[in-house]
Write an enzyme that holds these catalytic residues in place. Structure first.
Site, PDB file in Angstrom:
ATOM      1  NE  ARG A 175      -2.777  16.617  15.363  1.00 43.48           N
ATOM      2  CZ  ARG A 175      -1.997  17.735  15.671  1.00 43.48           C
ATOM      3  NH1 ARG A 175      -2.214  18.703  14.208  1.00 43.48           N
ATOM      4  NH2 ARG A 175      -2.660  18.729  16.669  1.00 43.48           N
ATOM      5  CE1 TYR A 226      -9.960   1.862  -3.744  1.00 40.61           C
ATOM      6  CE2 TYR A 226      -9.081   3.451  -2.464  1.00 40.61           C
ATOM      7  CZ  TYR A 226      -9.906   2.074  -2.695  1.00 40.61           C
ATOM      8  OH  TYR A 226     -10.554   2.049  -0.932  1.00 40.61           O
ATOM      9  CE  LYS A 278      -4.394  -1.584  -0.764  1.00 40.66           C
ATOM     10  NZ  LYS A 278      -5.515  -0.854   0.085  1.00 40.66           N
TER      11      LYS A 278
HETATM   12  N1  PLP Z   1      -4.514   3.178  -3.785  1.00 39.98           N
HETATM   13  C1  PLP Z   1      -4.682   2.213  -4.470  1.00 39.98           C
HETATM   14  C2  PLP Z   1      -4.141   2.228  -5.965  1.00 39.98           C
HETATM   15  C3  PLP Z   1      -5.480   1.461  -3.485  1.00 39.98           C
HETATM   16  O1  PLP Z   1      -5.851   0.445  -4.158  1.00 39.98           O
HETATM   17  C4  PLP Z   1      -5.856   1.242  -2.318  1.00 39.98           C
HETATM   18  C5  PLP Z   1      -6.568   0.779  -1.786  1.00 39.98           C
HETATM   19  O2  PLP Z   1      -6.633   0.037  -2.115  1.00 39.98           O
HETATM   20  C6  PLP Z   1      -5.521   3.185  -1.720  1.00 39.98           C
HETATM   21  C7  PLP Z   1      -4.932   4.028  -2.723  1.00 39.98           C
HETATM   22  C8  PLP Z   1      -5.946   3.394  -1.073  1.00 39.98           C
HETATM   23  O3  PLP Z   1      -5.109   3.313   0.514  1.00 39.98           O
HETATM   24  P1  PLP Z   1      -5.272   2.911   1.849  1.00 39.98           P
HETATM   25  O4  PLP Z   1      -6.760   2.377   1.820  1.00 39.98           O
HETATM   26  O5  PLP Z   1      -4.528   2.736   2.775  1.00 39.98           O
HETATM   27  O6  PLP Z   1      -6.844   4.351   2.549  1.00 39.98           O
END
Ligand code: PLP
Length: 391
Positions: free
Chosen positions: A54, A107, A204
């Site tokens: 951690r 998001y 992603k």
């Molecule tokens: N930022 C963006 C632009 C996203 O599209 C996403 C999820 O789709 C996130 C952050 C969040 O990422 P995570 O799902 O890995 O927590």
């Protein structure tokens, strides 16, 4: 070294126990010491040994060093998810009575953290259209502390001029945090344009195969990264799994190749959609008529990413039929995978936005978002054409 060489080469193989080309995954939660004195050295930052996963771990460190290198930062912190990276970064920079100025389209979960969660700790928020940097000048108040945005933004694809926003922020002593998930370090390096912290959902494109959640924050400021790591990631506990760090490091080796193909197909598909008789409008930064296209060109290495949003003629009812019937594309949240994905943000990833104010946030109920994958582009175009003509 150029991007692809940096992405592929690990400096570590001479240092791991068997000189393995790919470092073994350090699947250990804890690490042993020969003496209490050795432990104390780590605690006093006099040694880089590992104590507990951690706090740090060899596989996580390799991922963090790789991300720092690709983003031209000094150091990075790995997190369990993009949201762990975003929420910890914001918490680390804010105190009660501070204000965050965010772009109007984010998001869904990031919007929720800024609009609903931070106010519970007396941090206020303001959503502004940052595609026009002059709007920032008028939005700043004495309480403003952090500017937060995505470029391209999810799902509107809004392009924000990073250098211009950072210039204004510096004049007011504000910190700029950029979520660069859609651009990836292959297309944009926000720290070089003046950002203080760049965050990614590594779930992603960085991972690229839809099989490992993760997040990362990178900065040029080592002192800040140590604070983020030990006072926030480590204490709040949103640590990445070593196995996910390994998968993400493996994904990063092909990031450049994948992004080339993603971007090439997306541009072709955006042009196809903009000429289709059943399509009302297309948002894609690579289209010349798209707002801030010239900024995108400059800021994204002449490529434009692989997310496209669009509206079909006929509204929500038709959108639902289209999304249900579309072949090859999977109906799913997330993006950046080998597989092409389709979703309806207002009903899925952005469901937490106030439905009666969608327009104010750059959204509509019938907006469709595509993540263009690595399949044959002609097959993707055929699938879209069929679903548009038959639904
Ligand atoms: N930022 C963006 C632009 C996203 O599209 C996403 C999820 O789709 C996130 C952050 C969040 O990422 P995570 O799902 O890995 O927590």
């Amino acid at each position: 070294m150029k991007f692809d060489t940096k992405a592929i080469h690990s400096q570590k193989h001479k240092k791991n126990p068997h000189n393995a080309l790919n470092s073994p995954i350090a699947m250990s939660s804890t690490f042993c010491f020969d003496s209490v004195e050795d432990v104390q050295k780590v605690m006093n930052f006099q040694s880089n040994d590992y104590v507990y996963t951690r706090g740090n771990n060899p596989t996580l460190r390799e991922f963090e060093e790789k991300m720092a290198q690709l983003e031209n930062g000094t150091a990075a912190v790995a997190f369990a998810s993009g949201m762990a990276a975003i929420s910890s970064t914001l918490l680390s920079l804010l105190q009660p009575n501070d204000e965050v100025i965010a772009h109007k389209t984010l998001y869904g979960s990031s919007y929720n953290v800024i609009a609903s969660l931070l106010p519970k700790y007396s941090v206020t928020s303001k959503f502004v259209d940052l595609t026009d940097a002059s709007n920032l000048q008028t939005a700043i108040t004495p309480n403003s502390k952090v500017i937060y945005f995505e470029t391209p933004a999810n799902p509107s694809l809004d392009i924000i001029d990073i250098a211009e926003i950072c210039k204004i922020a510096r004049e007011h002593n504000l910190k700029v945090v950029i979520d660069s998930t859609f651009a990836t370090p292959y297309l944009t390096n926000p720290l070089d344009l003046g950002a203080d912290v760049v965050v990614h959902s590594s779930s992603k494109y960085l991972c690229g195969h839809g099989d490992a959640l993760g997040g990362v924050a990178v900065s040029k400021d080592l002192e800040y990264i140590n604070k983020l790591k030990f006072d926030y990631m480590c204490e709040l506990g949103g640590v990445m799994s070593p196995f996910n760090a390994f998968l993400t490091l493996r994904g990063i080796k092909t990031l450049g190749l994948r992004m080339e193909r993603h971007c090439q197909s997306a541009k072709k598909i955006a042009v196809f959609l903009s000429n289709h008789p059943h399509v009302k409008s297309v948002s894609y930064p690579g289209l010349e008529q798209f707002k801030n296209h010239e900024i995108a060109k400059k800021q994204m290495s002449g490529k434009f990413g692989a997310i496209i949003s669009f509206e079909v003629k006929g509204g929500l009812e038709r959108v639902i039929k289209f999304a249900n019937e579309l072949k090859i594309f999977s109906l799913a949240v997330s993006l950046g995978d080998c597989e092409s994905l389709i979703e309806v943000p207002a009903a899925m990833t952005h469901f937490c936005y106030p439905q009666d104010q969608l327009k104010d946030f750059g959204l509509t109920p019938s907006m469709i978002r595509l993540s263009i994958g690595l399949e044959d582009c002609d097959d993707l175009i055929d699938a879209l054409d069929n679903a548009l003509n038959n639904n």
